[in-house]
Design a protein around this motif. Structure first.
Motif, short mmCIF file in Angstrom:
data_model
loop_
_atom_site.label_atom_id
_atom_site.label_comp_id
_atom_site.label_asym_id
_atom_site.label_seq_id
_atom_site.Cartn_x
_atom_site.Cartn_y
_atom_site.Cartn_z
N THR A 165 0.84 -1.19 0.00
CA THR A 165 0.00 0.00 0.00
C THR A 165 0.88 1.24 0.00
N LYS A 210 -7.40 -5.04 -5.31
CA LYS A 210 -6.60 -3.80 -5.36
C LYS A 210 -7.52 -2.61 -5.48
N THR A 212 -7.60 1.62 -6.09
CA THR A 212 -6.84 2.78 -6.55
C THR A 212 -7.72 4.02 -6.51
N CYS A 219 -2.81 3.68 -3.80
CA CYS A 219 -3.10 2.29 -4.16
C CYS A 219 -2.90 1.39 -2.94
N THR A 221 -3.42 -2.97 -1.66
CA THR A 221 -3.74 -4.36 -1.99
C THR A 221 -4.18 -5.09 -0.73
#
Length: 229
Positions: A165, A210, A212, A219, A221
């Motif tokens: 991240t 994910k 964004t 971003c 994950t």
């Protein structure tokens, strides 16, 4: 000494109103409905998982490892499960007990900083650990605790882990904005398989998601795992 310092940092973060989770995670709700007990109406459930207990009337028993303020533990209670929550922070456990009273749901909450889970072998039908708890410790300790979870668990383990991240979580410890960053490592596909391979568990579900933000390019994950013995 390291455990004591970590415990104190988490206590201060919770006392400062950080890391409160007020609602259940949707991925946990999905796990429960698919593998444990499907909700068919308000207050009605169709049991999917059958306990190994010789008495069929015995309710399922589950552990929330690293339960924090207890919202996910209490979701288990809503499903009619005998739920237990354990956390290194005494402040979090006190808040969890308060939440239990406010929601009128029963759960067993326990504060512990021991590296040995205080339960007998296969005491629980399944275990959950949400909020990237295993990412908040060195990988070697995460492997140790996952083996402890396997020891006290009969069948399933539901895990939520944090991948790479852009902005790891930070929690304010006081009004002067002194911060605590709890993440010790990020989960990847490689280290997830390595983690699980050193336990009695096998992976039966592994989901990567994910997110964004195209405004600030943030971003992150996330990983959801279901393990089975």
């Amino acid at each position: 000494m390291e455990n004591r310092n970590t415990e104190n940092l988490w206590d201060k973060a919770f006392e400062n109103g950080e890391n409160f989770v007020f609602y259940p995670y949707n991925s946990l709700v999905q796990f429960l409905n698919r593998y444990i007990s499907k909700q068919t109406s308000f207050g009605k459930f169709q049991v999917i998982y059958q306990s190994k207990s010789p008495c069929n009337s015995t309710p399922l028993r589950a552990l929330d490892f690293g339960c924090g303020t207890g919202r996910q533990t209490l979701l288990l209670s809503e499903f009619g499960i005998e739920s237990y929550g354990i956390d290194i922070s005494g402040s979090a456990i006190a808040l969890a007990k308060d939440l239990s009273e406010q929601l009128n749901l029963k759960a067993n909450f326990q504060n512990s900083s021991s590296e040995i889970l205080p339960f007998s072998d296969e005491f629980f039908d399944f275990t959950i650990s949400c909020g990237a708890v295993l990412n908040c410790m060195p990988q070697s300790l995460a492997k140790h605790f996952l083996n402890q979870i396997a020891r006290v668990t009969k069948k399933y383990c539901f895990l939520m882990l944090l991948g790479k991240t852009a902005t790891p979580p930070h929690y304010n410890l006081n009004q002067d904005s002194l911060q605590f960053s709890p993440i010790s490592y990020f989960s990847t596909l490689e280290n997830i398989y390595d983690l699980v391979s050193q336990t009695p568990f096998k992976i039966i579900f592994l989901q990567e998601s994910k997110e964004t933000n195209h405004i600030n390019n943030h971003c992150a994950t996330y990983w959801n795992l279901i393990l089975e013995k």
